[in-house]
Motif scaffolding. Structure first.
Motif, PDB file in Angstrom:
ATOM      1  N   TYR A 212      30.476  42.508  52.050  1.00  0.00           N
ATOM      2  CA  TYR A 212      31.296  43.309  51.130  1.00  0.00           C
ATOM      3  C   TYR A 212      31.521  42.539  49.846  1.00  0.00           C
ATOM      4  N   PHE A 213      31.586  43.271  48.718  1.00  0.00           N
ATOM      5  CA  PHE A 213      32.086  42.661  47.490  1.00  0.00           C
ATOM      6  C   PHE A 213      32.805  43.722  46.672  1.00  0.00           C
ATOM      7  N   GLN A 214      33.608  43.234  45.746  1.00  0.00           N
ATOM      8  CA  GLN A 214      34.351  44.113  44.854  1.00  0.00           C
ATOM      9  C   GLN A 214      34.786  43.293  43.645  1.00  0.00           C
ATOM     10  N   ILE A 215      34.596  43.837  42.464  1.00  0.00           N
ATOM     11  CA  ILE A 215      35.191  43.240  41.268  1.00  0.00           C
ATOM     12  C   ILE A 215      36.510  43.968  41.083  1.00  0.00           C
ATOM     13  N   VAL A 216      37.604  43.281  41.416  1.00  0.00           N
ATOM     14  CA  VAL A 216      38.860  43.962  41.686  1.00  0.00           C
ATOM     15  C   VAL A 216      40.010  43.352  40.886  1.00  0.00           C
ATOM     16  N   LYS A 217      40.909  44.210  40.442  1.00  0.00           N
ATOM     17  CA  LYS A 217      42.127  43.772  39.763  1.00  0.00           C
ATOM     18  C   LYS A 217      43.160  43.344  40.795  1.00  0.00           C
ATOM     19  N   CYS A 218      43.790  42.180  40.554  1.00  0.00           N
ATOM     20  CA  CYS A 218      44.826  41.658  41.430  1.00  0.00           C
ATOM     21  C   CYS A 218      46.067  41.331  40.591  1.00  0.00           C
ATOM     22  N   PHE A 219      47.200  41.164  41.269  1.00  0.00           N
ATOM     23  CA  PHE A 219      48.482  41.056  40.562  1.00  0.00           C
ATOM     24  C   PHE A 219      49.351  39.989  41.212  1.00  0.00           C
ATOM     25  N   ARG A 220      49.929  39.118  40.382  1.00  0.00           N
ATOM     26  CA  ARG A 220      50.880  38.116  40.875  1.00  0.00           C
ATOM     27  C   ARG A 220      52.010  37.980  39.879  1.00  0.00           C
ATOM     28  N   ASP A 221      53.219  38.087  40.374  1.00  0.00           N
ATOM     29  CA  ASP A 221      54.409  37.983  39.524  1.00  0.00           C
ATOM     30  C   ASP A 221      54.840  36.519  39.501  1.00  0.00           C
ATOM     31  N   GLU A 222      54.124  35.703  38.719  1.00  0.00           N
ATOM     32  CA  GLU A 222      54.398  34.276  38.682  1.00  0.00           C
ATOM     33  C   GLU A 222      54.417  33.773  37.242  1.00  0.00           C
ATOM     34  N   ASP A 223      54.885  32.542  37.078  1.00  0.00           N
ATOM     35  CA  ASP A 223      54.923  31.952  35.748  1.00  0.00           C
ATOM     36  C   ASP A 223      53.510  31.862  35.188  1.00  0.00           C
ATOM     37  N   LEU A 224      53.409  32.023  33.871  1.00  0.00           N
ATOM     38  CA  LEU A 224      52.098  32.156  33.245  1.00  0.00           C
ATOM     39  C   LEU A 224      51.718  30.891  32.491  1.00  0.00           C
ATOM     40  N   ARG A 225      50.402  30.682  32.370  1.00  0.00           N
ATOM     41  CA  ARG A 225      49.850  29.605  31.562  1.00  0.00           C
ATOM     42  C   ARG A 225      48.683  30.185  30.780  1.00  0.00           C
ATOM     43  N   ALA A 226      48.012  29.309  30.039  1.00  0.00           N
ATOM     44  CA  ALA A 226      46.888  29.789  29.221  1.00  0.00           C
ATOM     45  C   ALA A 226      45.792  30.416  30.079  1.00  0.00           C
ATOM     46  N   ASP A 227      45.627  29.940  31.317  1.00  0.00           N
ATOM     47  CA  ASP A 227      44.552  30.458  32.166  1.00  0.00           C
ATOM     48  C   ASP A 227      45.074  31.390  33.246  1.00  0.00           C
ATOM     49  N   ARG A 228      46.286  31.942  33.041  1.00  0.00           N
ATOM     50  CA  ARG A 228      46.843  32.873  34.027  1.00  0.00           C
ATOM     51  C   ARG A 228      47.365  34.115  33.340  1.00  0.00           C
ATOM     52  N   GLN A 229      47.238  35.230  34.030  1.00  0.00           N
ATOM     53  CA  GLN A 229      47.779  36.500  33.585  1.00  0.00           C
ATOM     54  C   GLN A 229      48.433  37.165  34.795  1.00  0.00           C
ATOM     55  N   PRO A 230      49.434  38.018  34.584  1.00  0.00           N
ATOM     56  CA  PRO A 230      50.043  38.701  35.735  1.00  0.00           C
ATOM     57  C   PRO A 230      49.057  39.627  36.452  1.00  0.00           C
ATOM     58  N   GLU A 231      48.086  40.145  35.715  1.00  0.00           N
ATOM     59  CA  GLU A 231      47.003  40.891  36.346  1.00  0.00           C
ATOM     60  C   GLU A 231      45.705  40.185  35.992  1.00  0.00           C
ATOM     61  N   PHE A 232      44.877  39.991  36.984  1.00  0.00           N
ATOM     62  CA  PHE A 232      43.639  39.237  36.797  1.00  0.00           C
ATOM     63  C   PHE A 232      42.560  39.871  37.654  1.00  0.00           C
ATOM     64  N   THR A 233      41.329  39.450  37.442  1.00  0.00           N
ATOM     65  CA  THR A 233      40.199  40.087  38.117  1.00  0.00           C
ATOM     66  C   THR A 233      39.475  39.080  38.994  1.00  0.00           C
ATOM     67  N   GLN A 234      39.192  39.485  40.223  1.00  0.00           N
ATOM     68  CA  GLN A 234      38.451  38.652  41.167  1.00  0.00           C
ATOM     69  C   GLN A 234      37.095  39.267  41.496  1.00  0.00           C
ATOM     70  N   ILE A 235      36.135  38.389  41.724  1.00  0.00           N
ATOM     71  CA  ILE A 235      34.904  38.782  42.414  1.00  0.00           C
ATOM     72  C   ILE A 235      35.171  38.479  43.880  1.00  0.00           C
ATOM     73  N   ASP A 236      35.496  39.499  44.646  1.00  0.00           N
ATOM     74  CA  ASP A 236      35.997  39.332  46.005  1.00  0.00           C
ATOM     75  C   ASP A 236      34.867  39.613  46.989  1.00  0.00           C
ATOM     76  N   CYS A 237      34.647  38.704  47.928  1.00  0.00           N
ATOM     77  CA  CYS A 237      33.485  38.825  48.816  1.00  0.00           C
ATOM     78  C   CYS A 237      33.853  38.443  50.243  1.00  0.00           C
ATOM     79  N   GLU A 238      33.182  39.051  51.192  1.00  0.00           N
ATOM     80  CA  GLU A 238      33.377  38.721  52.608  1.00  0.00           C
ATOM     81  C   GLU A 238      32.067  38.974  53.350  1.00  0.00           C
ATOM     82  N   MET A 239      31.808  38.149  54.366  1.00  0.00           N
ATOM     83  CA  MET A 239      30.591  38.261  55.162  1.00  0.00           C
ATOM     84  C   MET A 239      30.939  38.084  56.638  1.00  0.00           C
ATOM     85  N   ALA A 240      30.240  38.807  57.495  1.00  0.00           N
ATOM     86  CA  ALA A 240      30.427  38.690  58.946  1.00  0.00           C
ATOM     87  C   ALA A 240      29.295  37.866  59.548  1.00  0.00           C
ATOM     88  N   PHE A 241      29.586  37.300  60.737  1.00  0.00           N
ATOM     89  CA  PHE A 241      28.632  36.481  61.477  1.00  0.00           C
ATOM     90  C   PHE A 241      28.132  35.307  60.634  1.00  0.00           C
TER      91      PHE A 241
END
Length: 582
Positions: A212-241
């Motif tokens: 499985y994969f997904q280019i997906v929006k994710c959200f974290r309510d945390e303190d921010l820095r130059a390389d962080r945003q409250p909403e960010f995008t992951q290349i999310d992947c999972e494999m079986a066996f």
């Protein structure tokens, strides 16, 4: 039609052709008898010409009335440009305009639409739609699109299936704070926006999708820095066996593909380092290995020499800075002041010059002989012409302080070439991390990460010693991806929850759906998630992610363009059964 060609397309081969263009007025130059207009779209700039000999007086006056950023359509003939501009692709031609239509007027922009603009960051974020017209931002967004397309292409070719997972999910107490969404139809209950699709991708493995994969929006309510945003995008992947080696091989392949297709760089080496060695050699778990300056631990050669600062320290550690013996005393004092800043927190710095004649000169010569200092050089790998910088104190603190100094010196010495790429796997992380304030352990990665094979029993006797079946991919000193082999049976997952402080009732309430799924033939599985925003920024040669996001938030988590977050009216609050306590 509005245009037959784009503003970056016309060349000498188009001379004598009748064409139409549309775009924004970039600038105008009025010489009285002739008016030139630079017309811009996302593809480039084309020069338009209006002159007294070949243009009607009405059309000439119309050209003179154009303002910056007017949207216009022109029709005309491509002609050879008398004064060619070799700096742009269309610099050999211009368009003799025969017809001009103003599609829309524009107010004068609050900053210039140029590569080097006069607009500060705040004003550019407020008018982000104008900032996107500038080449640096526009090109960054196009670059991001290219990276995303290559990710999809590679993973699809490798048999991964793209699946969308829900955005409205259940809040959990693990990790960063959730953004919560009230449910109108379920009074007093709330959804959470996902910090990652973790449990859903594990359920997809139970469902048999295998890859499985997904280019997906994710959200974290945390303190921010130059390389962080409250909403960010992951290349999310999972494999079986799969085991860890399968995951590492698959995503080395993705990284190689991106570097080859995007940067035309062939990468063959993906070295590995354990978490413990990374902390010992570099002071952090995402080391930049484009340059050396590995830590040398000096306790055995620097303590018990009547220098109490070192004798009382848990760790004495140094780095050899290449060629820095040329630093003046003033420059070294400035370095000492730099590490004493609150952001770094060191109490001071000891230094030792490695002279070209093989002798040494240190700031603590009173306590150390030439033979002692030669041992410092041997431990840190210092050569003649280098400068040894030494810090001391509590192990964890001093490692973080020296890591910060190492990176600062690398920047000053120009050792962090953005066009050089050095990936690194960091493996064997601790499974659990001790919270010194509460005395409780929490998951260093997340509660679904499996311990290394054979180490489950250690959870009862020595939980801090258990290593996780987890891995991070580091590129140029930035973590670009992290993942693990997951727990895939209910008994082990229950044991993990117990050691994280969950009662059986709490575990069932939060994660009962996953525990239930594990009872229906869950395969061994694992995965990884890449931070797309950060990955794109690194491939683009930048440290910050903001210009690679179309509409970013500021450091306070606000969208100053649309003025969000914002209050909602009383009717909405009532409908959601919410009250504000102000």
């Amino acid at each position: 039609m509005y245009r037959s060609h784009t503003c970056g397309e016309l060349r000498e081969s188009h001379i004598n052709q009748k064409i139409s263009l549309s775009g924004w007025v970039h600038k105008t130059r009025d010489k009285g008898f002739v008016v030139w207009v630079d017309l811009r779209d996302r593809y480039g700039i084309t020069q338009l010409v209006f002159d007294e000999d070949r243009t009607s007086s009405k059309l000439l006056e119309q050209a003179r009335s154009l303002g910056r950023e007017f949207v216009v359509q022109v029709r005309g003939e491509v002609i050879e440009r008398a004064s060619k501009n070799p700096n742009i692709p269309t610099g050999s031609i211009e368009v003799l305009v025969e017809d001009l239509v103003v599609l829309n007027t524009s107010k004068t922009p609050p900053f210039t639409i140029e590569n080097e603009t006069d607009g500060g960051e705040d004003i550019r974020m407020k008018y982000r739609y104008l900032d996107i017209r500038r080449n640096p931002v526009k090109d960054s967004l196009i670059f991001r699109s290219k990276v995303s397309m290559e990710v999809r292409k590679y993973l699809s070719d490798q048999g991964f299936i793209e699946v969308e997972t829900p955005y409205l999910i259940k809040s959990t107490p693990e990790g960063a704070r959730d953004f919560v969404v009230p449910s109108r139809m379920n009074e007093g209950q709330f959804y959470a926006l996902p910090q990652s699709p973790q449990t859903f991708k594990q359920l997809l493995m139970v469902g048999g999708l295998d890859k499985y994969f997904q280019i997906v929006k994710c959200f974290r309510d945390e303190d921010l820095r130059a390389d962080r945003q409250p909403e960010f995008t992951q290349i999310d992947c999972e494999m079986a066996f799969v085991e860890q080696e399968d995951i590492l091989a698959a995503f080395e392949g993705l990284t190689k593909h991106l570097l080859k297709e995007i940067k035309q760089i062939e990468i063959t080496s993906f070295p590995r380092i354990t978490y413990d060695d990374a902390m010992k050699k570099y002071g952090n778990d995402k080391p930049d290995i484009r340059f050396g300056m590995e830590f040398g631990e000096l306790n055995t050669v620097a303590q018990h020499k009547n220098f109490n600062v070192f004798n009382q320290a848990e760790l004495v550690v140094g780095i050899a800075v290449p060629g820095a013996n040329s630093y003046t005393r003033k420059e070294i004092d400035a370095l000492t002041n730099w590490v004493k800043r609150p952001q770094v927190g060191a109490l001071g710095m000891v230094y030792c010059r490695c002279n070209d004649d093989g002798s040494y000169k240190s700031s603590v010569d009173k306590f150390y002989s030439q033979e002692d200092l030669a041992q410092w050089a041997a431990v840190t790998g210092a050569k003649p012409g280098d400068l040894i910088c030494v810090l001391s104190g509590d192990t964890n603190k001093v490692r973080a302080q020296l890591s910060a100094l190492r990176m600062e010196l690398a920047d000053r010495l120009g050792l962090r070439n953005p066009e050089e790429f050095s990936p690194l796997w960091v493996v064997d992380f601790p499974l659990l991390e001790l919270d010194e304030e509460t005395g409780h352990y929490h998951a260093m990665h997340h509660p679904f990460t499996s311990p290394k094979p054979g180490q489950l029993a250690l959870l009862d006797t020595d939980p801090g010693a258990v290593r996780a079946n987890a891995y991070d991919l580091v590129l140029n000193g930035n973590e670009i991806g992290g993942g693990s082999i997951r727990i895939h049976d209910a008994a082990t997952q229950s044991t993990m929850f117990k050691h994280l402080g969950f009662t059986p009732e709490e575990a069932k309430a939060q994660f009962g759906f996953l525990m239930d799924a594990f009872q229906y033939g869950a395969p061994p599985h694992g995965g990884i998630a890449f931070g797309l925003d950060r990955l794109v920024a690194i491939l683009g040669g930048q440290e910050t992610i903001r210009d690679f996001i179309a509409f970013p938030k500021n450091n306070s988590g606000r969208d100053v363009m649309i003025d969000a977050p914002a209050p909602i009216d009383e009717a909405q609050l009532k409908e959601l059964n919410l009250k504000l306590n102000l």
